[in-house]
Scaffold this motif. Structure first.
Motif, mmCIF file in Angstrom:
data_model
loop_
_atom_site.group_PDB
_atom_site.id
_atom_site.type_symbol
_atom_site.label_atom_id
_atom_site.label_comp_id
_atom_site.label_asym_id
_atom_site.label_seq_id
_atom_site.Cartn_x
_atom_site.Cartn_y
_atom_site.Cartn_z
ATOM 1 N N LEU A 1 15.091 20.295 -111.186
ATOM 2 C CA LEU A 1 13.724 19.832 -111.002
ATOM 3 C C LEU A 1 13.405 20.316 -109.450
ATOM 4 O O LEU A 1 12.384 20.462 -109.266
ATOM 5 C CB LEU A 1 13.350 18.443 -111.392
ATOM 6 C CG LEU A 1 13.116 18.116 -112.864
ATOM 7 C CD1 LEU A 1 12.892 16.596 -112.959
ATOM 8 C CD2 LEU A 1 11.989 18.928 -113.224
ATOM 9 N N ALA A 2 14.150 19.634 -108.433
ATOM 10 C CA ALA A 2 14.144 20.111 -107.112
ATOM 11 C C ALA A 2 13.714 21.560 -107.000
ATOM 12 O O ALA A 2 13.098 22.098 -106.061
ATOM 13 C CB ALA A 2 15.151 19.591 -106.334
ATOM 14 N N LEU A 3 14.699 22.440 -107.541
ATOM 15 C CA LEU A 3 14.587 23.960 -107.480
ATOM 16 C C LEU A 3 13.365 24.506 -108.029
ATOM 17 O O LEU A 3 12.739 25.473 -107.733
ATOM 18 C CB LEU A 3 15.943 24.450 -108.381
ATOM 19 C CG LEU A 3 17.129 24.635 -107.495
ATOM 20 C CD1 LEU A 3 18.399 25.122 -108.327
ATOM 21 C CD2 LEU A 3 16.769 25.537 -106.236
ATOM 22 N N GLY A 4 12.974 23.679 -109.206
ATOM 23 C CA GLY A 4 11.738 24.096 -109.830
ATOM 24 C C GLY A 4 10.474 23.675 -109.159
ATOM 25 O O GLY A 4 9.301 24.564 -108.823
ATOM 26 N N TYR A 5 10.723 22.554 -108.379
ATOM 27 C CA TYR A 5 9.644 22.253 -107.059
ATOM 28 C C TYR A 5 9.628 23.469 -105.810
ATOM 29 O O TYR A 5 8.349 23.840 -105.543
ATOM 30 C CB TYR A 5 9.982 20.990 -106.342
ATOM 31 C CG TYR A 5 9.139 20.578 -105.209
ATOM 32 C CD1 TYR A 5 7.657 20.245 -105.531
ATOM 33 C CD2 TYR A 5 9.547 20.502 -104.112
ATOM 34 C CE1 TYR A 5 6.904 20.012 -104.329
ATOM 35 C CE2 TYR A 5 8.465 20.080 -102.950
ATOM 36 C CZ TYR A 5 7.579 19.953 -103.126
ATOM 37 O OH TYR A 5 6.488 19.902 -102.047
ATOM 38 N N VAL A 6 10.781 23.952 -105.632
ATOM 39 C CA VAL A 6 10.702 24.755 -104.530
ATOM 40 C C VAL A 6 10.174 26.376 -105.094
ATOM 41 O O VAL A 6 9.346 26.941 -104.682
ATOM 42 C CB VAL A 6 12.188 25.242 -103.896
ATOM 43 C CG1 VAL A 6 12.257 26.371 -103.156
ATOM 44 C CG2 VAL A 6 12.569 24.017 -103.276
ATOM 45 N N ALA A 7 10.424 26.426 -106.453
ATOM 46 C CA ALA A 7 9.816 27.775 -106.852
ATOM 47 C C ALA A 7 8.334 27.327 -107.289
ATOM 48 O O ALA A 7 7.818 28.709 -106.750
ATOM 49 C CB ALA A 7 10.616 27.988 -108.412
ATOM 50 N N THR A 8 7.819 26.546 -107.634
ATOM 51 C CA THR A 8 6.304 26.450 -107.577
ATOM 52 C C THR A 8 5.706 26.440 -106.457
ATOM 53 O O THR A 8 4.577 27.239 -106.222
ATOM 54 C CB THR A 8 5.990 25.218 -108.418
ATOM 55 O OG1 THR A 8 6.445 24.014 -107.717
ATOM 56 C CG2 THR A 8 6.262 25.295 -110.013
ATOM 57 N N ARG A 9 6.311 25.870 -105.422
ATOM 58 C CA ARG A 9 5.706 25.900 -104.051
ATOM 59 C C ARG A 9 5.732 27.366 -103.529
ATOM 60 O O ARG A 9 4.810 27.902 -102.804
ATOM 61 C CB ARG A 9 6.267 24.895 -103.225
ATOM 62 C CG ARG A 9 6.061 23.488 -103.334
ATOM 63 C CD ARG A 9 4.507 23.016 -103.597
ATOM 64 N NE ARG A 9 3.633 23.505 -102.526
ATOM 65 C CZ ARG A 9 3.000 22.315 -101.823
ATOM 66 N NH1 ARG A 9 3.368 20.874 -101.937
ATOM 67 N NH2 ARG A 9 2.260 22.596 -100.848
#
Length: 186
Positions: free
Chosen positions: A32-40
């Protein structure tokens, strides 16, 4: 021009925030942290694309003045304006909303900030996402736009102030890590 430069600073800040939050968020859930980085990251790219379309509109307006119809640039200006609107709806509205949902879910689960901040941010993210979807489908919200956007905006400011004054409470993550880690040599 100053507005365009400030938007580019915003895009860079979005990238920076993702990079700064990642080490903390990955302790709770790396995927999920990688998902956060990807969306930002996607949000920052869309902000930059919108800024480029605005710069192109500015350049176009300087060359032809207010009567773009006679010069034949009206359709080009319309496309650039549409690109600007769509990058706004997709980037700072929809994609940011998804990143806010991921961030606040991870903040809630990790308890590195008070739960009321993360719950407030999650609700604000849902409201902003609803607003973005409604606008993309042509629903003009008028003054209701403020009802949908103010909660996440104020939450972002409160979270920033909280982090400046108090920082992250890493005790919950450290406690969970020591419970999950087996004792070596026992």
């Amino acid at each position: 021009v100053i507005g365009l430069l400030l938007e580019m600073v915003l895009a860079l800040a979005v990238f920076g925030m993702a990079a700064l939050f990642f080490p903390i968020l990955k302790k709770e859930d790396e995927g999920l942290a990688l998902g956060y980085v990807a969306t930002r990251t996607l949000e920052g790219v869309l902000i930059a694309a919108g800024t480029v379309s605005a710069a192109l509109m500015l350049t176009l307006s300087k060359g032809f003045g207010p009567d773009t119809t006679a010069a034949g640039v009206g359709p080009v200006a319309d496309v650039l304006f549409a690109a600007r609107e769509w990058t706004y709806w997709l980037g700072p509205m929809a994609v940011f909303s998804v990143s806010a949902l991921i961030l606040n879910w991870l903040l809630y689960r990790s308890r590195v900030v008070p739960t009321w901040i993360s719950i407030w941010g999650f609700i604000g993210g849902m409201l902003l996402l609803a607003s973005a979807v409604l606008e993309m489908f042509g629903q003009a919200l008028g003054w209701w736009q403020a009802v949908f956007t103010v909660p996440i905006g104020v939450n972002e400011m409160v979270l920033a102030i909280w982090l400046i004054v108090k920082g992250f409470d890493m005790s919950h993550l450290e406690a969970e890590r020591t419970v999950d880690r087996p004792l070596v040599g026992v």
